[in-house]
Design an enzyme around this catalytic site. Structure first.
Site, PDB file in Angstrom:
ATOM      1  N   GLU A 242      11.570  58.686  64.797  1.00  0.00           N
ATOM      2  CA  GLU A 242      12.742  58.168  65.863  1.00  0.00           C
ATOM      3  C   GLU A 242      14.036  58.171  64.943  1.00  0.00           C
ATOM      4  O   GLU A 242      15.056  58.333  65.686  1.00  0.00           O
ATOM      5  CB  GLU A 242      12.232  56.739  66.119  1.00  0.00           C
ATOM      6  CG  GLU A 242      10.815  56.476  66.884  1.00  0.00           C
ATOM      7  CD  GLU A 242      10.731  57.596  68.240  1.00  0.00           C
ATOM      8  OE1 GLU A 242      11.726  57.856  68.752  1.00  0.00           O
ATOM      9  OE2 GLU A 242       9.612  57.879  68.347  1.00  0.00           O
TER      10      GLU A 242
ATOM     11  N   HIS B  54      15.546  61.447  66.093  1.00  0.00           N
ATOM     12  CA  HIS B  54      16.429  61.270  67.541  1.00  0.00           C
ATOM     13  C   HIS B  54      17.686  60.515  67.063  1.00  0.00           C
ATOM     14  O   HIS B  54      18.710  61.117  67.719  1.00  0.00           O
ATOM     15  CB  HIS B  54      15.464  60.625  68.147  1.00  0.00           C
ATOM     16  CG  HIS B  54      14.076  61.101  68.836  1.00  0.00           C
ATOM     17  ND1 HIS B  54      14.524  62.484  69.391  1.00  0.00           N
ATOM     18  CD2 HIS B  54      12.994  60.973  68.982  1.00  0.00           C
ATOM     19  CE1 HIS B  54      13.200  62.884  69.968  1.00  0.00           C
ATOM     20  NE2 HIS B  54      12.284  62.281  69.367  1.00  0.00           N
TER      21      HIS B  54
END
Length: 496
Positions: free
Chosen positions: A260, A263
């Site tokens: 994550e 991202h």
């Protein structure tokens, strides 16, 4: 103000409103009281209708039309106008009442999925999935894509891509991947994941916070929380990540957080002055996934990464790691196993998990597979491709959140992201030299800055496959990924 300035200001204002719906979704998965889902569905429905109404104002269309006829626009301005036209034309063909109805249903669908997963039941969730598929096809029909709804959704997540192109890419990957998987599984070298037990959650959280901050995630404009399924949302101004913790599976929280963070770094690296326009938006979700997979796999599963972080990890968990050697820890990080759970799978088998989902959702949306028959089809595919069967629905057909949010067509972006990640990392090493010494000293800045220059700053200037050629000088290929996997894992598993 010029019409271009008016358009940009309005696009940014609409993006701000849409960001509030994103915060509602984040809060729904992180903080929402268990019995408040019905009201959240109404909130999501009302706000989605407002955002849609603002994004389809006639004056927006007038400005776009006037700017399309303006010969004096610069290249970046032309991109903004061109992408604004695509969005405007799409949204004006989708009725507001459909948008409101879909938003309400997806909120209800999330809670139905979460309940079904916790209770290990599929039947009560099945009607919600059936409605999600119907909504997906209904939206495609508004755009005249009732004949190819799956391609419509693939293009929504990864502009310019379609199922036929993906099938060709996946076939080439599968031909080389399946024998490699068998070599790894047949190797006498085996990792012992059972040795990773009893890792307190608070110390896991402290360690992954230190790692993700060192990678470059800006916690002054972001945060990490807990959710049922890890995700990242938001933009450069406010980036929200989540993870989950298991005391007997500490690598789950660590690698999901690093994933994550990839991202998050992309979002935080996009030009802030252009957020809300095509110049400040990601090039598509396959490129987005390339960033999460690059940091998770090429970086964080490397031996050099662990040369730097292992002493810190041992200090955080001295008792748990006391009887585990460095080689055993590194092998556990790169364990190749028959795992039925996608997010816990290794670099080699992961792509087969995605191919399974790609094939299943095509069958679901074209009607050749009924939702009621999905669990059986799921297990059949897992036996065929991986030689393993899910022990239950929760760890099988209900393990992913994506179909509960009608994200039909999203799964292929993960495997495509792996291909882009390997190709981008190979290009980075060609430009920067051997990156491993930098990783061994915890210096992630050169790679992060190179990604910013080559990928982040371009926004949507290039479609994903164009970006691959622009960055690496070569069209997208599975060869860099296979070279990466063989180069790292074959020696590790004694297959030189």
């Amino acid at each position: 103000m010029s019409n271009y300035s008016k358009l940009v200001d309005e696009l940014k204002r609409i993006h701000v409103l849409a960001g509030v719906t994103g915060l509602l979704d984040w809060d729904e998965q992180v903080n929402l009281p268990p019995d408040s889902g019905d009201f959240r569905a109404r909130q999501s429905s009302a706000l989605s209708a407002i955002v849609h109404r603002e994004a389809t104002q006639p004056r927006l269309g007038d400005w776009i039309a006037e700017l399309e006829a303006d010969p004096g626009l610069e290249e970046g301005q032309q991109l903004v106008v061109r992408e604004a036209r695509k969005d405007y034309d799409r949204l004006t063909r989708i009725p507001e009442d459909f948008v409101a109805r879909k938003a309400a249903h997806l909120s209800q669908s999330y809670h139905a999925w979460a309940k079904a997963r916790s209770e290990n039941t599929f039947g009560d969730y099945a009607p919600f999935l059936e409605e999600n598929l119907r909504l997906a096809k209904e939206e495609a029909a508004f755009l005249g894509r009732d004949g190819d709804p799956y391609d419509y959704w693939i293009d929504r997540f990864d502009p310019g891509m379609d199922a036929e192109t993906i099938e060709g890419i996946f076939e080439g990957l599968k031909r080389e991947l399946v024998p490699l998987v068998r070599e790894m599984l047949d190797s006498p070298v085996k990792s012992n994941l059972e040795c990773l037990k009893g890792f307190p959650e608070d110390r896991q959280e402290a360690f992954l916070r230190e790692v993700t901050e060192k990678l470059g995630f800006n916690y002054s404009r972001g945060r990490i929380d807990r959710s049922l399924h890890p995700f990242c949302s938001g933009n450069a101004f406010d980036t929200r990540m989540t993870t989950r913790f298991f005391e007997d599976n500490p690598l789950d929280s660590l690698f999901s957080s690093i994933h994550e963070t990839g991202h998050g770094l992309y979002e935080q690296g996009l030009p802030m002055e252009h957020v809300g326009t095509a110049l400040g938006q990601a090039a598509g979700m396959a490129v987005h996934e390339s960033q999460s997979r690059l940091w998770e796999n090429q970086v964080a599963r490397s031996r050099e990464f662990w040369q730097y972080w292992e002493p810190v990890y041992r200090k955080a968990f001295p008792d748990q790691l006391a009887r585990i050697s460095s080689d055993e820890l590194y092998l556990a990080v790169n364990s190749v196993t028959l795992n039925p759970i996608r997010v816990d799978s290794d670099e080699v088998t992961y792509n087969l998990h995605i191919i399974i989902r790609f094939e299943l959702e095509q069958a679901l949306i074209n009607g050749s597979l009924a939702v009621a028959d999905l669990p059986a089809a799921w297990n059949e595919k897992y036996r065929e491709y991986l030689g393993v069967e899910s022990p239950n629905h929760a760890d099988g057909v209900l393990q992913d959140i994506h179909w509960s949010s009608a994200a039909i067509g999203y799964f292929p972006t993960y495997a495509l992201g792996n291909l882009y990640a390997a190709q981008f990392f190979q290009a980075a090493e060609g430009a920067l030299g051997d990156l491993q010494p930098l990783l061994a000293t915890g210096d992630f800045r050169p790679l992060r800055e190179w990604l910013g220059e080559k990928i982040y700053q371009h926004g949507q200037c290039y479609a994903a496959m164009e970006l691959a050629t622009e960055v690496s000088g070569k069209p997208l290929s599975h060869a860099p990924l296979m070279a990466h996997l063989r180069g790292k894992l074959q020696p590790l598993y004694g297959l030189d």
